[in-house]
Design an enzyme around this catalytic site. Sequence first.
Site, PDB file in Angstrom:
ATOM      1  N   HIS A  83      37.819  46.543  38.487  1.00 38.05           N
ATOM      2  CA  HIS A  83      36.489  47.012  38.899  1.00 38.05           C
ATOM      3  C   HIS A  83      36.527  47.749  40.232  1.00 38.05           C
ATOM      4  CE1 HIS A  83      36.028  43.009  41.063  1.00 38.05           C
ATOM      5  NE2 HIS A  83      35.372  43.782  41.919  1.00 38.05           N
ATOM      6  N   ASP A 218      41.228  41.501  35.225  1.00 38.02           N
ATOM      7  CA  ASP A 218      40.581  42.425  36.162  1.00 38.02           C
ATOM      8  C   ASP A 218      41.595  42.963  37.175  1.00 38.02           C
ATOM      9  OD1 ASP A 218      38.841  43.839  37.720  1.00 38.02           O
ATOM     10  OD2 ASP A 218      37.424  42.207  38.033  1.00 38.02           O
ATOM     11  N   SER A 647      37.232  41.240  46.572  1.00 40.47           N
ATOM     12  CA  SER A 647      37.699  41.730  45.279  1.00 40.47           C
ATOM     13  C   SER A 647      39.024  42.451  45.473  1.00 40.47           C
ATOM     14  CB  SER A 647      36.678  42.694  44.676  1.00 40.47           C
ATOM     15  OG  SER A 647      35.519  42.013  44.285  1.00 40.47           O
TER      16      SER A 647
END
Length: 712
Positions: A83, A218, A647
């Site tokens: 992402h 991810d 992240s």
Amino acid sequence: MTKKILLSVFLLPAVMTFAQQYGGMWIPTELNEKEMKDLGMKISAKDIFNPQKASIKDAVVQFNGGCTAEIISPKGLLLTNHHCGYGQIQAHSTVQNDLLSNGFWAKNTEGELPNPGVTVDFIVDIKEVTGQILQGTDNLTEPELSKQIAKNIEIYKNSQKIEPYQSISVKSMYYGNKFYAYTIETYKDIRLVGAPPQSIGKFGSDTDNWVWPRHTGDFSMFRIYADKNNKPAEYSKDNVPYVPKHYLPVSIKDKNENDFTFVFGFPGRTTEYLPGIAVEKIMKEIDPARIAVRDVALKTLDEKMRADDATRIQYASKYASVANYWKKWIGEVEGLKKSNAVEKKMKYEASLAAKNPEIKTTLDQLTRLYNDQAPYALNNAYYSETIRNAETLMLANLYYNYIAAVEAGRMDEKGTAALKNRLSSFYKDYNAELDAKVTAKLLALYANKTDAQFLPAGFEKYKNEAQNIQVIEDASKNSIITGRNEVNGASLSKDIEKAFSNQDKLIKTLKKDPVFQIYLSMRDTYMTKADPQFMSLQTKIDALQKTYMAQQMATDKDRKFFPDANSTLRVTYGKVKGSSPRDAVSYNYQTHLAGVMEKYVPGDYEFDVPKKLIDLYDKKDFGQYKDKTGDVPVGFTATNHTTGGNSGSPALDAYGNLVGLNFDRQWEGTMSDINYDPRFSRNIMVDTKYILFIIDKFADSKWLINEMKVVK
């Protein structure tokens, strides 16, 4: 703030020895090495951060200003979340060559794809500079205080000798009670190396976002390129892979509950030290308003994206961005309620006031200010979210700022060129007809939810959503802002140079534009009736929050304080751990590939699975990547205190080996930005076993595995 309070902060020891067992995002120069070792760490604090020699910090970068990434090979191979790289993957995608759906894997370095504008930042050094930055600020109040601090920051930055490719950023900590200087080194040639299809990299999509158990791969891979001297350089075909000072060995050892782990990265923003009244306003008023606006926008976009592949690709990155915090805020509200955050805050405040009567005075003032600000803050939430999520109104806002800059004589050729580049990029992923529906629905929500005192004259006509859709569609068709009407013989969305060719005519036409008129009525009313009052009260709140922060630190000698996250490099540490977030519900710390197959829904937007991955599972062709269960581990949870910006952060084991890639938090604990609760707060990571399994077995990209140092 009094000089006495400031001194109490300055007299804190240079190296804090605070326990972290119940949350914390620590500046890496101020780690509690003893506790980390007591919890199981086998390396030293100097191995984590050392400005004099290679250390783990030399393998950790801020990716493109928002996420974290880490170097995992001696050739500058970079790992971050799928992402985080989504925008770059999307930029290389077309309907004919859909890298989002199909994935991408370069066969060699020649096949790696450039990404103009993408950067990574290394932190070279961190210094505490409070004395220099607060020099001459005694007894100053706003706005003079901010001016003096800004002046001192510039003096400090100008006094430092740095390389042309380096910069210095001075950051405020503890609400302006302390300051730190960061020396930053920026690399600008970053190329896409590999990404799994979104059926792996985004598996579970919005349904599973912020949720555990999780089965999302991810991750995506990039490479840093440098000039022949290994220094930062603009993109060039002559650049070569960057040789790092340090890169992370990748562990594929099995994980066990209570294993020590730490996360190294750039957490974005937390507000752990707010008073209870502020938390109550967030929980009951601000978050619900934000959620309501995004709920309408997302439902409208989702309907079109599911029906049309071109729209799905066009809006994929934007949809994910909007949905991310929409769901986070929902979890935050529930978590704040479940953890009794307001009650806990107020009980803590009472205990502080009992020790220090000055704190009661500060808290009483804060309570009054937050209550006075409440109606303006609520309007701010509805207004800002409406403008942000109705792209047509956001475009109108860009043109408003352009007109204001031109009329003030602040718009030169360079500024105009930058605006045109931004607009061209925006229009590329803008569907005017679709956004007319979004805008119509959001205007209805705004008209119905906003107090009458904050509505423009006659705005009640927008309360009927069904009628709005045709009204706004007609305005959109007749608007040059949407690109559906022309100015200077061209559409802004198709030929921006020609549309800008006659600036006077462009501005004159913009001012009469039907979309611009709607935006202007909202803006003028907001800027007159809400924003000045909101900002004036916020300035007073900020000053008192600084005082309250210093009072907390001076009064509570038992509490272990760390500065709120502000996108600077931090370390958090804890243990691999499952959770029991609700009555009779218990989660294991590890998920496996079997769980992917359990969730598999053929052809589904969120839960489809590539045939090759199914075949690998059916054949049990797991290679060296299976664990003691005989399956491939996919994700795991731990007690590390993380937030947005983490992240892509590396999750490391006791020896500093990469064991996972941080990408989310457990939904029941998303309130940790405001109120960390060890019962519910878990960070979610992709297991390195799954990452390497996908690269090796699924993508047939063993050449990338061969670059790494794999710890077995």
